[in-house]
Design a protein around this motif. Structure first.
Motif: not given
Ligand code: SAM
Length: 203
Positions: A187, A16-18, A20, A22-24, A51-53
């Motif tokens: 992170t 899930s995003d959380d 990863m 590197w997720f922001q 799949n970054g924002r």
């Protein structure tokens, strides 16, 4: 299918995003630097966009020509599913940057946490040649790698860490560094990773 693609597709399928590192939700530094050094009229390519924002925020800010390149089909498919079908400003390139050749030119290049996976000198040199061929004169290249005090591995892969001087040397003679900063990224699991951000201009 290549090992690299399989590796990253598995990550984007299973995590899930959380999960990863590197997720922001809001890629603040990317947005700040792009606002400072380029404009929404500039055709932009985001290397290893995942799949970054970033793309969501760029569309919201009126960017009209954004290309997302990633080796992972799963990552780009997640973006495609997330963005409204009415968004026509985005082009998807599922490709390994080590094998990609540009078919057009861009005014802005963004890479957060991708170049550092290229650990061999020949892959790094090839990346610089690709960036040189992809960008018009005067275009901006924004690159964020782990700094010399950052992690040695990410997602089970070794990384090459760089400071501003190394980036300047690797990208010379076709680029000059116009801005540099270090940033601690926290992170989602609350560890801290040191990033070196560099902005270069295509000579
Ligand atoms: C650490 S993630 C960063 C994602 C995104 N830039 C961000 O900041 O959210 C690294 C991304 O690079 C992609 N990637 C890794 N090696 C690549 C390669 N050789 N060519 C293209 N993409 C690659 C991965 O699939 C992944 O999406």
């Amino acid at each position: 299918m290549s090992d690299t693609r399989e590796h990253w597709d598995a990550i984007f399928t299973q995590k899930s995003d959380d999960e990863m590192s590197w997720f922001q939700a809001v890629p603040t530094t990317s947005l700040e630097l792009l606002a400072q050094w380029s404009t929404p009229d500039d055709p932009l390519i985001d290397i290893g966009a995942g799949n970054g924002r970033l793309v969501d925020h760029l569309i919201e800010r009126g960017w009209r020509d954004v290309t997302l390149l990633d080796v992972s089909h799963e990552a780009l498919d997640a973006v495609r599913r997330r963005l409204s079908p009415s968004v026509t400003a985005v082009t998807y390139e599922t490709c390994d940057i080590r094998e990609w050749s540009p078919s057009r030119r861009y005014r802005a290049w963004h890479d957060r946490a991708v170049f550092h996976f290229l650990v061999s000198a020949s892959d790094q040199r090839h990346y610089v040649r690709t960036a040189t061929d992809s960008l018009e004169r005067g275009a901006i290249l924004i690159i964020a790698t782990f700094s010399p005090s950052g992690p040695t591995h990410c997602s089970g892969l070794p990384v090459a860490r760089h400071d501003a001087d190394e980036i300047a040397e690797l990208f010379a003679p076709h680029f000059e560094v116009v801005a540099s900063r270090e940033e601690d990224h926290t992170t989602p699991s609350k560890s801290v990773q040191s990033f070196a951000w560099n902005v270069l201009r295509r000579r």
